[in-house]
Design a protein around this motif. Structure first.
Motif, PDB file in Angstrom:
ATOM      1  N   GLU A 118      -1.554   7.283  -9.170  1.00 38.41           N
ATOM      2  CA  GLU A 118      -2.958   6.892  -8.971  1.00 38.41           C
ATOM      3  C   GLU A 118      -3.534   7.690  -7.807  1.00 38.41           C
ATOM      4  OE1 GLU A 118      -4.641   4.855 -10.911  1.00 38.41           O
ATOM      5  OE2 GLU A 118      -2.946   4.159 -12.095  1.00 38.41           O
ATOM      6  N   SER A 155       0.843  -1.186   0.000  1.00 38.24           N
ATOM      7  CA  SER A 155       0.000   0.000   0.000  1.00 38.24           C
ATOM      8  C   SER A 155       0.886   1.246   0.000  1.00 38.24           C
ATOM      9  CB  SER A 155      -0.936  -0.018   1.203  1.00 38.24           C
ATOM     10  OG  SER A 155      -0.179   0.039   2.392  1.00 38.24           O
ATOM     11  N   ARG A 156       0.237   2.370   0.163  1.00 39.80           N
ATOM     12  CA  ARG A 156       0.930   3.661   0.173  1.00 39.80           C
ATOM     13  C   ARG A 156       0.334   4.484   1.297  1.00 39.80           C
ATOM     14  NH1 ARG A 156      -0.786   7.480  -4.659  1.00 39.80           N
ATOM     15  NH2 ARG A 156      -2.223   5.741  -4.725  1.00 39.80           N
ATOM     16  N   PRO A 183       7.161   1.626  -6.061  1.00 46.33           N
ATOM     17  CA  PRO A 183       5.853   1.702  -5.419  1.00 46.33           C
ATOM     18  C   PRO A 183       5.946   1.922  -3.905  1.00 46.33           C
ATOM     19  CG  PRO A 183       6.447  -0.592  -5.758  1.00 46.33           C
ATOM     20  CD  PRO A 183       7.557   0.244  -6.337  1.00 46.33           C
ATOM     21  N   SER A 201      -8.131   6.698  -5.404  1.00 47.07           N
ATOM     22  CA  SER A 201      -8.393   6.163  -4.061  1.00 47.07           C
ATOM     23  C   SER A 201      -8.117   7.207  -2.976  1.00 47.07           C
ATOM     24  CB  SER A 201      -7.577   4.892  -3.809  1.00 47.07           C
ATOM     25  OG  SER A 201      -6.200   5.163  -3.913  1.00 47.07           O
ATOM     26  N   GLN A 204      -8.668  10.510 -11.769  1.00 49.70           N
ATOM     27  CA  GLN A 204      -8.057   9.186 -11.787  1.00 49.70           C
ATOM     28  C   GLN A 204      -6.559   9.220 -11.489  1.00 49.70           C
ATOM     29  OE1 GLN A 204     -10.117   6.344 -12.422  1.00 49.70           O
ATOM     30  NE2 GLN A 204     -11.607   7.959 -12.085  1.00 49.70           N
ATOM     31  N   ARG A 205      -5.827  10.065 -12.223  1.00 51.97           N
ATOM     32  CA  ARG A 205      -4.370  10.114 -12.106  1.00 51.97           C
ATOM     33  C   ARG A 205      -3.884  11.552 -12.199  1.00 51.97           C
ATOM     34  NH1 ARG A 205      -1.313   5.694 -15.873  1.00 51.97           N
ATOM     35  NH2 ARG A 205      -1.882   3.883 -14.639  1.00 51.97           N
ATOM     36  N   PRO A 210      -4.792   1.620  -1.092  1.00 55.93           N
ATOM     37  CA  PRO A 210      -4.320   0.314  -1.561  1.00 55.93           C
ATOM     38  C   PRO A 210      -3.335   0.356  -2.729  1.00 55.93           C
ATOM     39  CG  PRO A 210      -6.619   0.656  -2.178  1.00 55.93           C
ATOM     40  CD  PRO A 210      -6.226   1.796  -1.298  1.00 55.93           C
ATOM     41  N   GLU A 211      -3.452   1.340  -3.618  1.00 53.99           N
ATOM     42  CA  GLU A 211      -2.571   1.376  -4.784  1.00 53.99           C
ATOM     43  C   GLU A 211      -1.203   1.917  -4.396  1.00 53.99           C
ATOM     44  OE1 GLU A 211      -5.456   3.150  -4.903  1.00 53.99           O
ATOM     45  OE2 GLU A 211      -6.727   1.884  -6.134  1.00 53.99           O
ATOM     46  N   PRO A 212      -0.135   1.197  -4.738  1.00 57.71           N
ATOM     47  CA  PRO A 212       1.201   1.673  -4.389  1.00 57.71           C
ATOM     48  C   PRO A 212       1.765   2.706  -5.372  1.00 57.71           C
ATOM     49  CG  PRO A 212       1.365  -0.462  -5.451  1.00 57.71           C
ATOM     50  CD  PRO A 212      -0.107  -0.155  -5.330  1.00 57.71           C
ATOM     51  N   TRP A 213       1.126   2.849  -6.551  1.00 56.42           N
ATOM     52  CA  TRP A 213       1.686   3.701  -7.607  1.00 56.42           C
ATOM     53  C   TRP A 213       1.317   5.152  -7.367  1.00 56.42           C
ATOM     54  CZ3 TRP A 213       5.273   0.972  -9.451  1.00 56.42           C
ATOM     55  CH2 TRP A 213       5.124  -0.409  -9.515  1.00 56.42           C
ATOM     56  N   TRP A 214       2.325   6.012  -7.350  1.00 55.08           N
ATOM     57  CA  TRP A 214       2.160   7.388  -6.906  1.00 55.08           C
ATOM     58  C   TRP A 214       1.226   8.217  -7.774  1.00 55.08           C
ATOM     59  CZ3 TRP A 214       7.977   8.707  -5.678  1.00 55.08           C
ATOM     60  CH2 TRP A 214       8.415   7.879  -4.626  1.00 55.08           C
TER      61      TRP A 214
END
Length: 199
Positions: free
Chosen positions: A32, A2-3, A62, A35, A126-127, A26-30
């Motif tokens: 995103e 996670s992040r 991540p 969430s 979203q991003r 939950p998303e580890p990608w910066w």
């Protein structure tokens, strides 16, 4: 993986307010951020727009603890922690990473969809990162997507429009090759794309 996120807030005029307490997504990608927006809405009843990444406790994704700058329309009713943030202009900062930038882009996209006879019913970020920003706009005729790009990638709408002919397909057949139809482009990096069903 996670992040952990700390969100530094600006008010509607771009004035710093402070930071929300850290929380996990939950998303580890910066890049995103959907969430982040959803979590803040659920926990604090706030509508936020994430502008940009400020810093992180590691050199690359991540995961990790990541600080972002976000903007709110209404003043938060929750207590905020003190936070310092450098708001000085930077020549490489993209328009969507500045206070008010996302709102201007959404207004453009909403206007273009209205011109096409499509009424926007919901908008979801979203991003956002240095290479692009992406929003989903639900309409009364299905979803559309707003993508905003830096100057070096402003050719993307033209490339997307030419792909069917390069692939030897007749007419407006982008969806047959998994490429969205470009509904509008402003020549400044914003483009509005029709939805392509599937993942």
């Amino acid at each position: 993986m996670s992040r952990t996120v700390t969100l530094v807030l600006l008010d509607a005029t771009g004035r710093p307010l402070g930071a929300l307490p850290p929380f996990d997504v939950p998303e580890p990608w910066w890049q995103e951020v959907h969430s982040i927006v959803d979590t803040v809405r659920q926990r604090h009843g706030l509508e936020v727009t994430v502008l940009r990444l400020l810093d992180a406790d590691r050199s690359a994704p991540p995961g990790g603890h990541v600080r972002y700058l976000a903007q709110v329309v209404d003043a938060p009713a929750v207590p905020l922690e003190p936070a310092t943030v450098d708001l000085a202009p930077h020549p490489l900062r993209q328009p969507w990473a500045e206070a008010g930038g996302p709102a201007r882009s959404i207004a453009w996209a909403t206007g273009e969809l209205s011109r096409l006879g499509r009424r926007v019913t919901a908008v979801a970020q979203q991003r956002t990162w240095n290479l692009s920003a992406i929003w989903r706009l639900d309409t009364d005729q299905g979803p559309a997507w707003l993508k905003q790009l830096p100057s070096f990638a402003r050719h993307e709408p033209e490339v997307l429009g030419r792909l069917p002919s390069v692939a030897g397909l007749p007419g407006d057949t982008n969806c047959l090759i998994g490429v969205p139809v470009v509904l509008a482009a402003d020549g400044e990096g914003r483009m509005l794309l029709d939805d392509v069903p599937g993942e």
